[in-house]
Write a protein that holds these residues in place. Structure first.
Motif, PDB file in Angstrom:
ATOM      1  N   ALA A   1       0.866  -1.180   0.000  1.00  0.00           N
ATOM      2  CA  ALA A   1       0.000   0.000   0.000  1.00  0.00           C
ATOM      3  C   ALA A   1       0.902   1.230   0.000  1.00  0.00           C
ATOM      4  O   ALA A   1       2.071   1.145   0.371  1.00  0.00           O
ATOM      5  N   GLN A   2       0.390   2.323  -0.421  1.00  0.00           N
ATOM      6  CA  GLN A   2       1.169   3.558  -0.418  1.00  0.00           C
ATOM      7  C   GLN A   2       0.519   4.543   0.531  1.00  0.00           C
ATOM      8  O   GLN A   2      -0.661   4.858   0.409  1.00  0.00           O
ATOM      9  N   PHE A   3       1.297   5.007   1.499  1.00  0.00           N
ATOM     10  CA  PHE A   3       0.843   6.030   2.419  1.00  0.00           C
ATOM     11  C   PHE A   3       1.129   7.393   1.815  1.00  0.00           C
ATOM     12  O   PHE A   3       2.099   7.570   1.081  1.00  0.00           O
ATOM     13  N   THR A   4       0.302   8.371   2.130  1.00  0.00           N
ATOM     14  CA  THR A   4       0.584   9.735   1.698  1.00  0.00           C
ATOM     15  C   THR A   4       1.773  10.262   2.490  1.00  0.00           C
ATOM     16  O   THR A   4       2.159   9.717   3.518  1.00  0.00           O
ATOM     17  N   GLU A   5       2.351  11.355   2.000  1.00  0.00           N
ATOM     18  CA  GLU A   5       3.498  11.966   2.693  1.00  0.00           C
ATOM     19  C   GLU A   5       3.106  12.414   4.102  1.00  0.00           C
ATOM     20  O   GLU A   5       3.857  12.243   5.057  1.00  0.00           O
ATOM     21  N   ASP A   6       1.903  12.973   4.249  1.00  0.00           N
ATOM     22  CA  ASP A   6       1.427  13.386   5.570  1.00  0.00           C
ATOM     23  C   ASP A   6       1.289  12.192   6.503  1.00  0.00           C
ATOM     24  O   ASP A   6       1.572  12.285   7.690  1.00  0.00           O
ATOM     25  N   ALA A   7       0.840  11.054   5.958  1.00  0.00           N
ATOM     26  CA  ALA A   7       0.669   9.860   6.783  1.00  0.00           C
ATOM     27  C   ALA A   7       2.016   9.370   7.305  1.00  0.00           C
ATOM     28  O   ALA A   7       2.135   8.952   8.456  1.00  0.00           O
ATOM     29  N   LEU A   8       3.055   9.445   6.472  1.00  0.00           N
ATOM     30  CA  LEU A   8       4.385   9.030   6.928  1.00  0.00           C
ATOM     31  C   LEU A   8       4.910   9.951   8.026  1.00  0.00           C
ATOM     32  O   LEU A   8       5.533   9.499   8.977  1.00  0.00           O
ATOM     33  N   GLN A   9       4.629  11.250   7.924  1.00  0.00           N
ATOM     34  CA  GLN A   9       5.036  12.183   8.982  1.00  0.00           C
ATOM     35  C   GLN A   9       4.268  11.898  10.269  1.00  0.00           C
ATOM     36  O   GLN A   9       4.830  11.946  11.360  1.00  0.00           O
ATOM     37  N   GLN A  10       2.969  11.599  10.159  1.00  0.00           N
ATOM     38  CA  GLN A  10       2.167  11.248  11.326  1.00  0.00           C
ATOM     39  C   GLN A  10       2.705   9.977  11.974  1.00  0.00           C
ATOM     40  O   GLN A  10       2.795   9.877  13.182  1.00  0.00           O
ATOM     41  N   LEU A  11       3.069   9.019  11.136  1.00  0.00           N
ATOM     42  CA  LEU A  11       3.603   7.754  11.623  1.00  0.00           C
ATOM     43  C   LEU A  11       4.924   7.969  12.352  1.00  0.00           C
ATOM     44  O   LEU A  11       5.169   7.387  13.412  1.00  0.00           O
ATOM     45  N   GLU A  12       5.771   8.819  11.810  1.00  0.00           N
ATOM     46  CA  GLU A  12       7.044   9.129  12.457  1.00  0.00           C
ATOM     47  C   GLU A  12       6.816   9.780  13.820  1.00  0.00           C
ATOM     48  O   GLU A  12       7.475   9.443  14.798  1.00  0.00           O
ATOM     49  N   ALA A  13       5.862  10.705  13.890  1.00  0.00           N
ATOM     50  CA  ALA A  13       5.555  11.352  15.170  1.00  0.00           C
ATOM     51  C   ALA A  13       5.018  10.338  16.178  1.00  0.00           C
ATOM     52  O   ALA A  13       5.347  10.384  17.359  1.00  0.00           O
TER      53      ALA A  13
ATOM     54  N   ILE B   1       5.689   7.072  16.224  1.00  0.00           N
ATOM     55  CA  ILE B   1       6.798   6.204  16.624  1.00  0.00           C
ATOM     56  C   ILE B   1       7.678   6.902  17.649  1.00  0.00           C
ATOM     57  O   ILE B   1       8.165   6.289  18.596  1.00  0.00           O
ATOM     58  N   ASN B   2       7.880   8.203  17.490  1.00  0.00           N
ATOM     59  CA  ASN B   2       8.720   8.958  18.418  1.00  0.00           C
ATOM     60  C   ASN B   2       7.990   9.338  19.701  1.00  0.00           C
ATOM     61  O   ASN B   2       8.552  10.019  20.552  1.00  0.00           O
ATOM     62  N   GLY B   3       6.745   8.917  19.846  1.00  0.00           N
ATOM     63  CA  GLY B   3       5.978   9.215  21.046  1.00  0.00           C
ATOM     64  C   GLY B   3       5.470  10.641  21.103  1.00  0.00           C
ATOM     65  O   GLY B   3       5.095  11.130  22.154  1.00  0.00           O
ATOM     66  N   GLU B   4       5.463  11.337  19.970  1.00  0.00           N
ATOM     67  CA  GLU B   4       5.035  12.731  19.927  1.00  0.00           C
ATOM     68  C   GLU B   4       3.572  12.883  19.538  1.00  0.00           C
ATOM     69  O   GLU B   4       3.051  13.982  19.512  1.00  0.00           O
ATOM     70  N   ALA B   5       2.914  11.790  19.195  1.00  0.00           N
ATOM     71  CA  ALA B   5       1.524  11.864  18.765  1.00  0.00           C
ATOM     72  C   ALA B   5       0.704  10.831  19.520  1.00  0.00           C
ATOM     73  O   ALA B   5       1.171   9.732  19.776  1.00  0.00           O
ATOM     74  N   TYR B   6      -0.491  11.201  19.881  1.00  0.00           N
ATOM     75  CA  TYR B   6      -1.379  10.266  20.563  1.00  0.00           C
ATOM     76  C   TYR B   6      -2.509   9.825  19.643  1.00  0.00           C
ATOM     77  O   TYR B   6      -3.292   8.965  19.991  1.00  0.00           O
ATOM     78  N   THR B   7      -2.606  10.445  18.483  1.00  0.00           N
ATOM     79  CA  THR B   7      -3.524   9.972  17.450  1.00  0.00           C
ATOM     80  C   THR B   7      -2.726   9.806  16.170  1.00  0.00           C
ATOM     81  O   THR B   7      -1.696  10.442  15.975  1.00  0.00           O
ATOM     82  N   LEU B   8      -3.188   8.948  15.316  1.00  0.00           N
ATOM     83  CA  LEU B   8      -2.487   8.661  14.084  1.00  0.00           C
ATOM     84  C   LEU B   8      -3.514   8.681  12.960  1.00  0.00           C
ATOM     85  O   LEU B   8      -4.530   8.009  13.029  1.00  0.00           O
ATOM     86  N   ALA B   9      -3.254   9.487  11.943  1.00  0.00           N
ATOM     87  CA  ALA B   9      -4.144   9.565  10.783  1.00  0.00           C
ATOM     88  C   ALA B   9      -3.378   9.043   9.576  1.00  0.00           C
ATOM     89  O   ALA B   9      -2.413   9.657   9.139  1.00  0.00           O
ATOM     90  N   LEU B  10      -3.775   7.885   9.082  1.00  0.00           N
ATOM     91  CA  LEU B  10      -3.118   7.287   7.929  1.00  0.00           C
ATOM     92  C   LEU B  10      -4.022   7.401   6.721  1.00  0.00           C
ATOM     93  O   LEU B  10      -5.226   7.206   6.820  1.00  0.00           O
ATOM     94  N   SER B  11      -3.415   7.695   5.588  1.00  0.00           N
ATOM     95  CA  SER B  11      -4.156   7.754   4.327  1.00  0.00           C
ATOM     96  C   SER B  11      -3.467   6.846   3.331  1.00  0.00           C
ATOM     97  O   SER B  11      -2.278   6.999   3.061  1.00  0.00           O
ATOM     98  N   LEU B  12      -4.226   5.897   2.806  1.00  0.00           N
ATOM     99  CA  LEU B  12      -3.728   5.001   1.768  1.00  0.00           C
ATOM    100  C   LEU B  12      -4.184   5.541   0.433  1.00  0.00           C
ATOM    101  O   LEU B  12      -5.373   5.805   0.234  1.00  0.00           O
ATOM    102  N   ILE B  13      -3.234   5.719  -0.493  1.00  0.00           N
ATOM    103  CA  ILE B  13      -3.566   6.280  -1.800  1.00  0.00           C
ATOM    104  C   ILE B  13      -3.464   5.205  -2.871  1.00  0.00           C
ATOM    105  O   ILE B  13      -2.934   4.125  -2.638  1.00  0.00           O
ATOM    106  N   ASP B  14      -3.967   5.512  -4.034  1.00  0.00           N
ATOM    107  CA  ASP B  14      -3.956   4.613  -5.188  1.00  0.00           C
ATOM    108  C   ASP B  14      -4.600   3.271  -4.884  1.00  0.00           C
ATOM    109  O   ASP B  14      -4.126   2.224  -5.313  1.00  0.00           O
ATOM    110  N   VAL B  15      -5.675   3.303  -4.113  1.00  0.00           N
ATOM    111  CA  VAL B  15      -6.444   2.091  -3.851  1.00  0.00           C
ATOM    112  C   VAL B  15      -7.453   1.964  -4.980  1.00  0.00           C
ATOM    113  O   VAL B  15      -8.119   2.939  -5.336  1.00  0.00           O
ATOM    114  N   ASP B  16      -7.555   0.778  -5.580  1.00  0.00           N
ATOM    115  CA  ASP B  16      -8.520   0.659  -6.677  1.00  0.00           C
ATOM    116  C   ASP B  16      -9.942   0.774  -6.139  1.00  0.00           C
ATOM    117  O   ASP B  16     -10.212   0.513  -4.979  1.00  0.00           O
TER     118      ASP B  16
END
Length: 190
Positions: free
Chosen positions: A40-52, A54-69
């Motif tokens: 799957a491909q995550f959006t650039e914003d989703a990767l930044q959210q994921l990084e935050a 992982i680093n314990g800087e975020a308590y919510t995570l918003a992931l967006s999967l793109i190019d889904v048929d």
């Protein structure tokens, strides 16, 4: 020394099945336990959210999967309509890979939470209809937020602290902080 790579693996444990995806394109990835992960491909914003997260800087995570048929996005939306996925566990793991892109050791769990919301958005373009699946995940640190914007009271702070760290002594932060108002800061006189 061999150069190693890293895979981001996500498990969505739904009521009737577990959906496993990895960030990237290519074929299906098989982890050391024999589980199959779809690309799957995550959006650039989703990767930044994921990084935050992982680093314990975020308590919510918003992931967006793109190019889904379109058909896959429709089936995700229909599944959520028939069996609500709210509250389903969501786990993000990191997997080190060896020179042959095979799992090297056990995966590392870096974020766990529960799915709070899911929506599917479609865009029409020159290439056809492109779907995006947006997933919002919360974890136990969501208790940090107070919906009305108020400051936590001493009772709220103690309850939150007891939930987040049950083995620690009673939190007296809110009791001690007002006492600091009467203190004087003295700077050294060189």
């Amino acid at each position: 020394m061999a150069i190693k790579s890293l895979r981001i693996l996500c498990d969505a444990v739904l009521p009737e099945e577990t959906i496993r995806i990895w960030d990237g394109s290519g074929g299906t990835f098989v982890d050391s336990d024999g589980n199959f992960y779809r690309p799957a491909q995550f959006t650039e914003d989703a990767l930044q959210q994921l990084e935050a997260a992982i680093n314990g800087e975020a308590y919510t995570l918003a992931l967006s999967l793109i190019d889904v048929d379109g058909s896959a996005a429709d089936s995700i939306w229909e599944y959520d309509e028939t069996a609500s996925i709210q509250g389903s566990p969501f786990v993000v793991k990191l997997q080190m890979l060896d020179e042959q892109e095979q799992p090297d050791g056990d995966h590392i769990i870096v974020f766990t939470g529960e799915i709070d919301n899911l929506d599917v958005a479609d865009e029409a373009g020159a290439d056809g209809i492109r779907s995006m699946v947006n997933i919002e995940i919360t974890n136990r640190f969501t208790l940090r937020t107070v919906t009305n914007g108020a400051v936590l009271s001493d009772v709220d702070q103690r309850a939150r602290s007891a939930l987040l760290n049950p083995s620690a002594a009673d939190d007296e932060y809110c009791k001690r902080t007002p006492l600091m108002r009467d203190q004087t800061v003295k700077w050294p006189n060189w």
